[in-house]
Scaffold this motif. Structure first.
Motif, PDB file in Angstrom:
ATOM      1  N   ARG A 184      63.077  26.286  87.659  1.00 35.99           N
ATOM      2  CA  ARG A 184      63.454  25.156  86.822  1.00 35.99           C
ATOM      3  C   ARG A 184      64.647  24.448  87.426  1.00 35.99           C
ATOM      4  O   ARG A 184      65.420  25.058  88.175  1.00 35.99           O
ATOM      5  CB  ARG A 184      63.736  25.634  85.401  1.00 35.99           C
TER       6      ARG A 184
ATOM      7  N   TYR B  69      56.037  25.613  89.993  1.00 37.50           N
ATOM      8  CA  TYR B  69      55.387  26.910  89.864  1.00 37.50           C
ATOM      9  C   TYR B  69      54.852  27.345  91.227  1.00 37.50           C
ATOM     10  O   TYR B  69      54.162  26.587  91.915  1.00 37.50           O
ATOM     11  CB  TYR B  69      54.263  26.843  88.834  1.00 37.50           C
TER      12      TYR B  69
ATOM     13  N   ARG C  57      58.455  30.579  88.760  1.00 36.16           N
ATOM     14  CA  ARG C  57      58.813  29.175  88.556  1.00 36.16           C
ATOM     15  C   ARG C  57      60.289  28.976  88.842  1.00 36.16           C
ATOM     16  O   ARG C  57      61.100  29.897  88.718  1.00 36.16           O
ATOM     17  CB  ARG C  57      58.484  28.720  87.135  1.00 36.16           C
TER      18      ARG C  57
END
Length: 126
Positions: free
Chosen positions: A41, A95, A39
């Protein structure tokens, strides 16, 4: 190069669950691959979340998601899933799934994976 397609992202409230999917192309057997979920962020680099060898198992989870996320495979659909429970705002990220040739049970380095999907957005917000 292996083709991978993620799906299942969305907007959910904190504490909710979401399942994202990673599908391999129909003419490519995933049995020989380690599949990882990563992932990214906002404002941060890409981090490993979980991985599993498609035919041998050996699941790995990063500490931040242990006990909340579960990685699994479905060889009838040539797919890998990431079940995410008790989602938190800090899980908000794009993701990605990726394929490599070696699974580790102690680390998940992005550099070990050479085929990547396009990503699916997961947003956890009230």
């Amino acid at each position: 190069q292996l083709q991978l397609v993620e799906s299942g992202g969305g907007l959910v409230q904190p504490g909710s669950s979401l399942k994202v999917s990673c599908a391999g192309s129909k003419n490519e057997n995933l049995d020989y691959y380690c599949i990882g979920w990563f992932r990214q962020r906002p404002g941060l680099g890409r981090e490993g979340v979980a991985s599993i060898h498609f035919s041998r198992g050996m699941p790995y989870y990063t500490e931040a998601v242990k006990g909340r996320f579960t990685i699994s495979t479905d060889n009838t659909k040539n797919a890998v899933y990431l079940q995410m429970n008790n989602l938190r705002p800090e899980d908000t990220a794009t993701y990605y799934c990726a394929a490599g040739f070696a699974c580790s049970t102690v680390a998940l380095p992005a550099g070990a994976f050479n085929s990547w999907g396009q990503g699916t957005q997961v947003t956890v917000s009230s």
